[in-house]
Enzyme design. Sequence first.
Site, PDB file in Angstrom:
ATOM      1  N   ASP A  66       5.102   4.770   0.762  1.00  0.00           N
ATOM      2  CA  ASP A  66       4.983   4.246  -0.589  1.00  0.00           C
ATOM      3  C   ASP A  66       6.356   3.776  -1.060  1.00  0.00           C
ATOM      4  OD1 ASP A  66       3.441   3.856  -2.943  1.00  0.00           O
ATOM      5  OD2 ASP A  66       4.558   5.509  -3.844  1.00  0.00           O
ATOM      6  N   THR A  99       4.464  -1.795  -4.863  1.00  0.00           N
ATOM      7  CA  THR A  99       5.874  -1.456  -5.031  1.00  0.00           C
ATOM      8  C   THR A  99       6.711  -1.852  -3.820  1.00  0.00           C
ATOM      9  OG1 THR A  99       5.456   0.786  -4.272  1.00  0.00           O
ATOM     10  CG2 THR A  99       5.447   0.430  -6.625  1.00  0.00           C
ATOM     11  N   THR A 100       6.114  -1.807  -2.638  1.00  0.00           N
ATOM     12  CA  THR A 100       6.860  -2.241  -1.456  1.00  0.00           C
ATOM     13  C   THR A 100       6.981  -3.764  -1.495  1.00  0.00           C
ATOM     14  OG1 THR A 100       5.674  -0.497  -0.297  1.00  0.00           O
ATOM     15  CG2 THR A 100       7.030  -1.931   1.044  1.00  0.00           C
ATOM     16  N   ASP A 395      -2.266   5.489  -6.520  1.00  0.00           N
ATOM     17  CA  ASP A 395      -2.387   4.041  -6.365  1.00  0.00           C
ATOM     18  C   ASP A 395      -3.812   3.580  -6.634  1.00  0.00           C
ATOM     19  OD1 ASP A 395       0.218   4.174  -5.632  1.00  0.00           O
ATOM     20  OD2 ASP A 395       0.026   3.012  -3.783  1.00  0.00           O
TER      21      ASP A 395
HETATM   22  P1  ADP Z   1       2.643  -1.987  -1.610  1.00  0.00           P
HETATM   23  O1  ADP Z   1       3.483  -0.789  -1.886  1.00  0.00           O
HETATM   24  O2  ADP Z   1       3.360  -3.241  -1.887  1.00  0.00           O
HETATM   25  O3  ADP Z   1       1.294  -1.916  -2.224  1.00  0.00           O
HETATM   26  P2  ADP Z   1       1.316  -1.514   0.870  1.00  0.00           P
HETATM   27  O4  ADP Z   1       1.912  -0.816   2.027  1.00  0.00           O
HETATM   28  O5  ADP Z   1       0.269  -0.825   0.080  1.00  0.00           O
HETATM   29  O6  ADP Z   1       2.469  -1.998  -0.035  1.00  0.00           O
HETATM   30  O7  ADP Z   1       0.710  -2.875   1.446  1.00  0.00           O
HETATM   31  C1  ADP Z   1       0.095  -3.804   0.606  1.00  0.00           C
HETATM   32  C2  ADP Z   1      -0.243  -5.052   1.375  1.00  0.00           C
HETATM   33  O8  ADP Z   1      -1.179  -4.774   2.422  1.00  0.00           O
HETATM   34  C3  ADP Z   1      -0.896  -6.065   0.476  1.00  0.00           C
HETATM   35  O9  ADP Z   1      -0.321  -7.323   0.691  1.00  0.00           O
HETATM   36  C4  ADP Z   1      -2.345  -6.039   0.908  1.00  0.00           C
HETATM   37  O10 ADP Z   1      -2.966  -7.300   0.735  1.00  0.00           O
HETATM   38  C5  ADP Z   1      -2.239  -5.698   2.354  1.00  0.00           C
HETATM   39  N1  ADP Z   1      -3.467  -5.074   2.855  1.00  0.00           N
HETATM   40  C6  ADP Z   1      -4.031  -3.922   2.450  1.00  0.00           C
HETATM   41  N2  ADP Z   1      -5.152  -3.653   3.147  1.00  0.00           N
HETATM   42  C7  ADP Z   1      -5.300  -4.667   4.024  1.00  0.00           C
HETATM   43  C8  ADP Z   1      -6.258  -4.969   5.042  1.00  0.00           C
HETATM   44  N3  ADP Z   1      -7.266  -4.151   5.284  1.00  0.00           N
HETATM   45  N4  ADP Z   1      -6.086  -6.097   5.752  1.00  0.00           N
HETATM   46  C9  ADP Z   1      -5.052  -6.894   5.514  1.00  0.00           C
HETATM   47  N5  ADP Z   1      -4.108  -6.667   4.589  1.00  0.00           N
HETATM   48  C10 ADP Z   1      -4.237  -5.576   3.846  1.00  0.00           C
HETATM   49 MG    MG Z   2      -0.276  -0.589  -1.934  1.00  0.00          MG
END
Ligand code: ADP
Ligand code: MG
Length: 544
Positions: A66, A99-100, A395
């Site tokens: 996260d 957040t990432t 989240d």
């Molecule tokens: P953040 O902290 O930015 O939310 P995450 O590690 O949660 O970072 O990753 C979010 C990203 O992963 C987003 O761009 C989202 O669209 C993508 N994402 C989440 N689930 C999937 C999936 N099943 N297939 C493709 N992309 C995904």
């Molecule tokens: Mg996320």
Amino acid sequence: MLAYHGQGVPVLILKEGSTRAKGREAMYNNIKAAKLVADMLRSSLGPRGMDKMLVDSIGDVTITNDGVTILKKMDIEHPAAKILVEVAKVQDAEVGDGTTSVVVLAGKLLENAEGLMDKGLHPSIIVEGYKKACEKAVEFLYDIAVDIDVNDVNKLKKVALTSMRSKLVSGYSDMLAEIAVKAVLSVKRDVSGKVVIDLDDIKVEKKHGGSIKDTTLINGIVLDKEVVHPAMPKRIENAKIALLNMPLEIKKTEFDARIRIDNPEMLSAFLREEREMLKEMVDKIISIGANVVFCQKGIDDIAQFYLAKAGVLAVRRVKQSDMDKLSKATGARIISNLEDLTETDLGEAKLVEERKIGDDKMVFIEGCKDPRSVSILVRGGGERIIDEVERSIHDALCVVRDVLIKPKIVVGGGAIEVELALRVRDWSSTLPSREQLAAVKFAEALEVIPLTLAENAGLDTIDIATELRSKHKQGMIWYGINLFNGKVADMMKEEIIEPAIVKEQMIKAATEASCMILRIDDIISASRLKTKERESGPRYPGLS
Ligand code: ADP
Ligand code: MG
């Protein structure tokens, strides 16, 4: 710091020991620091991202992917890098997810700005170009976003699922998503036609042991406490609840008092007196019809005995925050002076019960007067797993709240970023030539999200980028990367949906942060209180 005017007389402006970096040097330093932070987070973006293990100064270990948690746990010192930490925190506070992404995007915007500066573009032109492009991108975002039916529980669940897919707990995300949706729906209120959701109404209580699949939603409140006396009832239906923030004990005097006791009769009279006082306190509570007592402070053994005798269930040393929640949920008033206690101060709940959870006991307060109070009891094998489950639930709760408040969604998997990049690139030709350069680089920066997602899944980023661009050029706006089979696919069909507001906040916050860093051309740092390591060298690389 010294400055000279014409006659060569030095003028002292800054205290001795202050340091200063100016112009390009300052700018490049800041960019470098911010980029380092962004690079650090890149590998944890998305469902195939890696986790980080963070060990703090007292040896506590956290395992997470996260973004905001990683940054909070890292002790970042560089001022420009701190701006990115702030951005992640703001993203978390505003929308709770992304957040990432926001940090990765800000890092890329800065990297691209560096390239433009190398080509001789002035930072203020870049800032101007970025700002216009950002505004336009958000406009395009809402052109693309579609409405979500807020009564469609299944759709809400999909939004929660997308936010949890990237987390350690993804194996259980289905049931956790369901819990998150139910919890948010139960605290949702309508205040004069406006949806209001306060996530503080959802109490998340963690308890080691069991497995993640034992995590449950409770209609009411859970206290990580047990009933204070073994002879007390463990279950009370139609509870009448008294909330006390005073001890049920005889207060010690503030000054030293010495009582001379010369014979056994005096001693027993003294003890009798004390017992009487405690009994009076308990009698008062019973007389107004309370059958459950939650006390923020201690309860004396003798008071416990009388309460047990009267069939009252009592819990002591309840946390202040829990007292407030109990007050809200049951309608009870928190009392600090027993003399004030009346029947109208009592709260109500259908059931108060102590249950065994794992090896421990917890007290459940269910069927509260206020139906909006719910708790999520998080279970899991170890402390670190439970913490990560809690963050994932956070989240999920946030994104469900986000779409209920602003019911617009877009798709993930990098699709929305590619589409926005395409549209911003097309639109940029309307700008003056220098700003246009910046806007094109802004568009390119947006593509860092799909590229990083692909990279983290071990896919060929060049192939993926080419295929995504060509699909989007043909008008297939929902095409993104399915990270589980490595194929470019329609994310709307796969229901990888996300709140539009998360993307809006991500774009705006990343732009603001990068522009803020680009505007700095002078870093003046006061000398710090010196510690041993700091004495040995300059605080920031490049600054002296
Ligand atoms: P953040 O902290 O930015 O939310 P995450 O590690 O949660 O970072 O990753 C979010 C990203 O992963 C987003 O761009 C989202 O669209 C993508 N994402 C989440 N689930 C999937 C999936 N099943 N297939 C493709 N992309 C995904
Ligand atoms: Mg996320």
